[in-house]
Every structure is written in structure tokens, then in C-alpha cells.
Write an enzyme that holds these catalytic residues in place. Structure first.
Site, mmCIF file in Angstrom:
data_model
loop_
_atom_site.group_PDB
_atom_site.id
_atom_site.type_symbol
_atom_site.label_atom_id
_atom_site.label_comp_id
_atom_site.label_asym_id
_atom_site.label_seq_id
_atom_site.Cartn_x
_atom_site.Cartn_y
_atom_site.Cartn_z
ATOM 1 N N SER A 11 0.740 -1.152 0.014
ATOM 2 C CA SER A 11 -0.054 -0.074 -0.025
ATOM 3 C C SER A 11 0.867 1.263 -0.104
ATOM 4 O O SER A 11 -0.025 2.408 -0.181
ATOM 5 C CB SER A 11 -0.994 0.116 1.151
ATOM 6 O OG SER A 11 -0.117 -0.054 2.505
ATOM 7 N N HIS A 48 13.707 -4.200 0.819
ATOM 8 C CA HIS A 48 13.727 -3.191 1.927
ATOM 9 C C HIS A 48 14.946 -2.600 2.199
ATOM 10 O O HIS A 48 15.177 -1.354 2.214
ATOM 11 C CB HIS A 48 12.945 -3.720 3.294
ATOM 12 C CG HIS A 48 11.428 -3.656 3.305
ATOM 13 N ND1 HIS A 48 10.756 -2.771 3.903
ATOM 14 C CD2 HIS A 48 10.632 -4.567 2.522
ATOM 15 C CE1 HIS A 48 9.318 -2.913 3.755
ATOM 16 N NE2 HIS A 48 9.083 -3.943 3.036
ATOM 17 N N ARG A 49 15.861 -3.421 2.376
ATOM 18 C CA ARG A 49 17.387 -2.991 2.641
ATOM 19 C C ARG A 49 17.841 -2.510 1.471
ATOM 20 O O ARG A 49 18.598 -1.044 1.863
ATOM 21 C CB ARG A 49 18.294 -4.195 2.728
ATOM 22 C CG ARG A 49 18.116 -5.025 4.227
ATOM 23 C CD ARG A 49 19.208 -6.130 4.382
ATOM 24 N NE ARG A 49 18.942 -6.822 5.519
ATOM 25 C CZ ARG A 49 19.211 -7.929 5.749
ATOM 26 N NH1 ARG A 49 19.620 -8.809 4.776
ATOM 27 N NH2 ARG A 49 19.122 -8.513 7.101
ATOM 28 N N ALA A 50 17.560 -2.558 0.488
ATOM 29 C CA ALA A 50 18.268 -1.898 -0.758
ATOM 30 C C ALA A 50 17.551 -0.337 -0.948
ATOM 31 O O ALA A 50 18.449 0.519 -1.354
ATOM 32 C CB ALA A 50 17.616 -2.577 -2.176
ATOM 33 N N ARG A 51 16.364 -0.107 -0.514
ATOM 34 C CA ARG A 51 15.917 0.972 -0.452
ATOM 35 C C ARG A 51 16.256 2.231 0.651
ATOM 36 O O ARG A 51 15.835 3.426 0.696
ATOM 37 C CB ARG A 51 14.438 1.403 -1.136
ATOM 38 C CG ARG A 51 13.446 0.887 0.249
ATOM 39 C CD ARG A 51 12.113 1.033 -0.257
ATOM 40 N NE ARG A 51 11.278 0.674 0.897
ATOM 41 C CZ ARG A 51 10.212 -0.033 0.797
ATOM 42 N NH1 ARG A 51 9.789 -0.321 -0.441
ATOM 43 N NH2 ARG A 51 9.411 -0.094 1.779
#
Length: 172
Positions: A11, A48-51
Site C-alpha cells: 500500500s 527493503h534493505r536496498a531502498r
């Protein structure tokens, strides 16, 4: 400042929380509650880690959330917890049947005393039909009760749909 961000899967709730944390102008500690138990979850964690910015501190804690918040909260720090429904799942599946109630109450008891900014992210699961299966129904019930309690003690509550945040409580 306690902020609760709710929304369904994909979302935009995590992206919103990360942007708010980055804009806070404070040191950020990201508290991840997920456990990489399968390939799909490992991929989600990698995404999630990459961003996330490289200078954010990361703490992985699947159970003792109140303890970690108490240890890490500071006036000059923003703590971002992602996500409470994964944390709830970890507690529901724990071998100690009292673990859920103990950790849930510890979290609720600790929030009012924490300095700094706290951003809590959670999946809203109560918008659909009542699920089949006892564990699924308990999960939805527990998540709903947790969200109500957290919304009550939060300064701001937002709900994300299609990447768009809607303010439910507080001011921007």
C-alpha cells in the site's frame, strides 16, 4: 512523538514511514521484526534493505520489541519499526503461549515513556471477510486489538491506500 502507519500489503506504508524518518532530521534506527525463514521473505527483506539509506542503523528483533525500543529511544533519534503484524505473527507462533500477551503489554506500557520519534508500521488486516481457520481468525483479532490500542496512544495515525496516505488522527 508516536506515529502509527497502517495499510494493506504493497500500500506504500513502508515507503511513507521511511520518508518520514528521513525527513525527521534525526539519526534513524530501523527495527525489523521479520525473520528470513524462506526465499520469498529473504527477497522482501532484500528489497527493503536496498531502498534504505546506508547510514541508518539496523536492529533485527522478532520478539522483544519493547526492550529494544527502550534501549534505543533517544531525544535525537527516530526509531522506525517495520512491521508490527510480522512481530505479532512471531509472537502467536511462539512456543510460550504467554509470550504474546507479555510482549504486547510491554510494548503498550513502554510507548508513553519513550523519547524521540517512534514510527510504527503495520498491516491492516481487518478490512476483509472473517478468515477461515482458528489461527487466522485469532491473528486478525489480535492485530485489530493491537491497532486500536496503538492508535489510542499514538500522536498521529495514517492509513495508506495505493501509495496515498490518509490522516486518521493528529496533524501533519
Amino acid at each position: 512523538m508516536i506515529e502509527l502507519i497502517l495499510g494493506g500489503a504493497r500500500s506504500g506504508k513502508s515507503r511513507l514511514a521511511e520518508q518520514l524518518a528521513q525527513d525527521a532530521g534525526l539519526a534513524v534506527t530501523y527495527i525489523a521484526t521479520s525473520q528470513p525463514l524462506d526465499d520469498e521473505m529473504r527477497q522482501r527483506i532484500a528489497h527493503h534493505r536496498a531502498r534504505r539509506p546506508a547510514d541508518w542503523q539496523l536492529i533485527e528483533e522478532p520478539l522483544a520489541l519493547a526492550r529494544v525500543l527502550g534501549e534505543q529511544a533517544a531525544a535525537d533519534r527516530c526509531l522506525l519499526v517495520d512491521c508490527l503484524t510480522l512481530w505479532l505473527t512471531n509472537l502467536l507462533l511462539h512456543e510460550d503461549a504467554q509470550c504474546l500477551e507479555r510482549e504486547r503489554q510491554a510494548l503498550l506500557d513502554s510507548l508513553g515513556d519513550l523519547p524521540g520519534r517512534i514510527i510504527l508500521v503495520s498491516n491492516e488486516t481487518g478490512l476483509g471477510v472473517v478468515p477461515m481457520g482458528e489461527l487466522s481468525r485469532r491473528y486478525v483479532d489480535e492485530a485489530g486489538w493491537l491497532h486500536q490500542a496503538l492508535a489510542n496512544c499514538s500522536d498521529r495515525v495514517q492509513f495508506c491506500v495505493a501509495g496515498l496516505p490518509m490522516l486518521l488522527k493528529g496533524t501533519l
